[in-house]
Design an enzyme around this catalytic site. Structure first.
Site, PDB file in Angstrom:
ATOM      1  N   GLU A   1      71.000  77.831  37.831  1.00 58.06           N
ATOM      2  CA  GLU A   1      72.396  77.580  38.215  1.00 58.06           C
ATOM      3  C   GLU A   1      72.895  78.524  39.309  1.00 58.06           C
ATOM      4  O   GLU A   1      73.664  78.116  40.180  1.00 58.06           O
ATOM      5  CB  GLU A   1      73.306  77.687  36.983  1.00 58.06           C
ATOM      6  CG  GLU A   1      73.061  76.610  35.922  1.00 58.06           C
ATOM      7  CD  GLU A   1      71.847  76.887  35.041  1.00 58.06           C
ATOM      8  OE1 GLU A   1      71.233  77.965  35.167  1.00 58.06           O
ATOM      9  OE2 GLU A   1      71.505  76.020  34.214  1.00 58.06           O
TER      10      GLU A   1
ATOM     11  N   ASP B   1      75.521  70.094  19.366  1.00 61.26           N
ATOM     12  CA  ASP B   1      74.726  71.101  20.083  1.00 61.26           C
ATOM     13  C   ASP B   1      75.154  72.533  19.774  1.00 61.26           C
ATOM     14  O   ASP B   1      74.379  73.471  19.946  1.00 61.26           O
ATOM     15  CB  ASP B   1      74.809  70.866  21.594  1.00 61.26           C
ATOM     16  CG  ASP B   1      73.738  69.892  22.070  1.00 61.26           C
ATOM     17  OD1 ASP B   1      72.830  69.579  21.266  1.00 61.26           O
ATOM     18  OD2 ASP B   1      73.810  69.448  23.222  1.00 61.26           O
TER      19      ASP B   1
END
Lengths: 320, 272
Positions: free
Chosen positions: A64, A123
């Protein structure tokens, strides 16, 4: 009036889906629009853009920091890059790059964080972004937007692209109710009054807008006249709408799927103290959540219409 | 590439070194060592290799230069000033309030800078973005980015290295100013980089090793980079930190320490 007068709140698509679809249309209209992805294209829904414009889509791998700074380079060379990942990753792993290569030199990068808040569900906390607005609003020059539904997201993707300067656009994973009619007009920096009222104002962004509309129904039945304001642009804040709500209703409840220690609540409180101090309550996340269904988590961690209504009752009581 | 007399380049380098010493002495702070080590590389880039025009700094087809190791900005400021981008007579305002010559490169003050840098590890990624944009547009523009050896300890460099070779980006060139010294001491004692050429090669880059003070070698290295297609090139420019000033050479003390007035005079005598 383009906003719905009666809110039956039919379920719509997730804001990430509206983002992905609008991005393709935008790509057809403007060849300078390019997209960077960190191996989450099927989740952020930029994969549709990738299919149609492979030459303008850059896979960065799971990296990222590099992706954000590549976006800065693309923008410096005249492109309009949309850099997309989960909000939890792009803003944290890319924060220093957002600070030094994007915000400080004021480079025209559009950062899109999907899967924001705790409503991503199963998640769990490592993927749940509850600090992203604190981080994004901390960056000078950044415009920070959190749309409530598919209609507003579609509009804000286009507004972000045509805005000259860095933007953070927040999207969610879960389907959310449709708040707006298709012909609603939006502008960066403008809040939208959805229901007028005189006793208390509910201000929200993202999925808490629909919850606020539901809360208003509950409160109206109790005789509490409730104003509901959608604040899609968290920065720059529509301080006029905040001052007006403070002056006219004397109590503001801010609801957001984000830490109460940052985000919209803090910004509204700042604006209120600078204009017309009034009673305030804050509905949001206070700690890291856990795995669960989106609905179950929003209930357990206190981000439902019932929570907004309870906060509004507290605020109204404190006015006296 | 537009070649010049080697003596002209040598004179230019000496002039840049004098500027660096005077600027940092006047500022009473700054980074002389890593500025002096990069003088020849920037001279060859700005005088011979890069297509650029100081009268038209936003020319769309210009080659671009990014100083990843932003703390070495005195060498960049002096080189750009001598190329006509910015006033030479203001160089000594380095690091002073209101100066265009900020402590680290800042595009808000000098729009002709390709990037604001100073936080290490990010310049290569920005260069890649520029390279992608040029390739998309069929623009011949090439982007050069200078990295410090200490800087490439940053993880983002290797994210970027993977990206550039995977995407076959042959219009960017990374230059490692390999002077073997970082702030706290010698690179080999802080975080060894060797075998460095092997690392870059294994990441899919074409590697050129050269003496970073040998003007002819640098000229050849950049020509080789331009001729290399289908992959990015990294030039490992082996340099001496503090090059040109005897008491600064290979001395970690002068990574980030300004010379005193006496040291300045002594240095300028050596650079006469």
């Amino acid at each position: 009036m383009a906003a719905k007068t009666k809110f039956d709140l039919k379920m719509g698509s997730a804001t990430r889906e509206a983002f992905g679809k609008t991005l393709v249309q935008l790509g057809r209209e403007n060849k300078d629009v390019v997209v960077c992805d960190a191996d989450l294209s099927k989740s952020t829904m930029v994969h549709w853009f990738a299919q149609e414009f492979p030459g303008r889509f850059f896979t960065c791998g799971i990296a990222e920091a590099n992706m954000v700074a590549i976006g800065a380079g693309l923008a410096s060379a005249g492109k309009i890059p949309f850099v997309a990942s989960f909000s939890a990753f792009v803003l944290t792993k890319g924060f220093e790059q957002l600070r030094v290569t994007v915000a400080y030199p004021n480079v025209n990068v559009k950062v899109v964080g999907t899967h924001s808040g705790i409503s991503i569900g199963e998640d769990g906390p490592s993927q749940m972004s509850i600090e992203d607005l604190s981080l994004a609003t901390a960056l000078p020059g950044f415009t920070v937007i959190s749309p409530a539904d598919e209609v507003s997201m579609a509009a804000f993707v286009r507004l972000a692209a045509s805005h000259d300067g860095p933007v953070f656009l927040r999207a969610g994973r879960a389907k959310v109710p449709v708040v707006y009619n298709p012909d609603q007009q939006f502008a960066i920096g403008k809040a939208i009054e959805l229901i007028d009222g005189s006793d208390v104002t509910l201000m929200a962004h993202g999925l808490m807008v629909a919850e606020s509309l539901r809360a208003a129904e509950i409160l109206e039945a109790e005789g509490i006249s409730t104003r509901v304001v959608d604040v899609p642009t968290i920065k720059p804040l529509d301080t006029g709408a905040v001052a007006k709500a403070a002056r006219e209703t004397g109590a503001i409840v801010v609801g957001e799927e984000h830490l109460v220690d940052g985000g919209l609540g803090v910004k509204v409180a700042q604006a209120v103290t600078q204009s017309h101090p009034c009673v305030m309550e804050f509905v949001g996340v206070t700690t890291y959540a856990e795995s669960g269904t989106p609905e179950g988590l929003l209930q357990k961690y206190g981000m439902t219409a019932a929570n907004m209504a309870a906060a509004a009752r507290r605020a109204v009581a404190r006015k006296k | 590439m537009q070649t010049r007399d080697i003596s002209e380049l040598q004179d230019f380098c000496k002039k840049i070194r004098r500027h660096i010493i005077e600027m940092i002495t006047e500022a009473k702070s700054g980074h002389p060592g890593g500025s002096l080590s990069a003088v020849e590389t920037l001279a060859v880039l700005y005088l011979e290799v890069m297509r650029h025009d100081s009268k038209n700094p936003q020319w769309k087809e210009r080659d671009r230069f990014i100083l990843g190791k932003g703390h070495a900005c005195p060498v960049l400021y002096a080189t750009m000033a001598e190329c006509g981008y910015t006033p030479v007579d203001q160089l000594k305002t380095l690091r002073k309030m209101g100066s265009i010559y900020q402590g680290h490169p800042d595009r808000r003050f000098i729009p002709a800078l390709e990037a604001s840098t100073g936080s290490l590890g990010q310049g290569l990624s920005v260069a890649i973005g520029m390279g992608l944009a040029a390739r998309m547009d069929g623009n011949p523009s090439r982007t050069y980015v200078m990295l410090g050896d200490g800087e490439i300890q940053e993880g983002q460099i290797w994210e970027a290295a993977m990206f550039a070779s995977f995407h076959k980006l042959d219009n960017i060139v990374a230059i490692v100013d390999y002077n073997k010294i970082q702030l706290d001491g010698f690179v080999k004692d802080i975080m060894e980089l060797e075998p460095l050429a092997d690392k870059w090669r294994s990441f899919g880059w074409h590697v050129v090793d050269a003496d970073g003070h040998d003007l002819l070698a640098l000229r050849r290295a950049f020509a080789e980079a331009e001729a290399t297609k289908g992959k990015p090139t990294v030039l490992l420019a082996h340099t001496i930190k503090g090059k040109g000033v005897s008491f600064m050479e290979n001395n970690p003390k002068f990574h980030g320490m300004a010379p005193t007035k006496d040291e300045c005079e002594k240095a300028l005598k050596e650079l006469a």
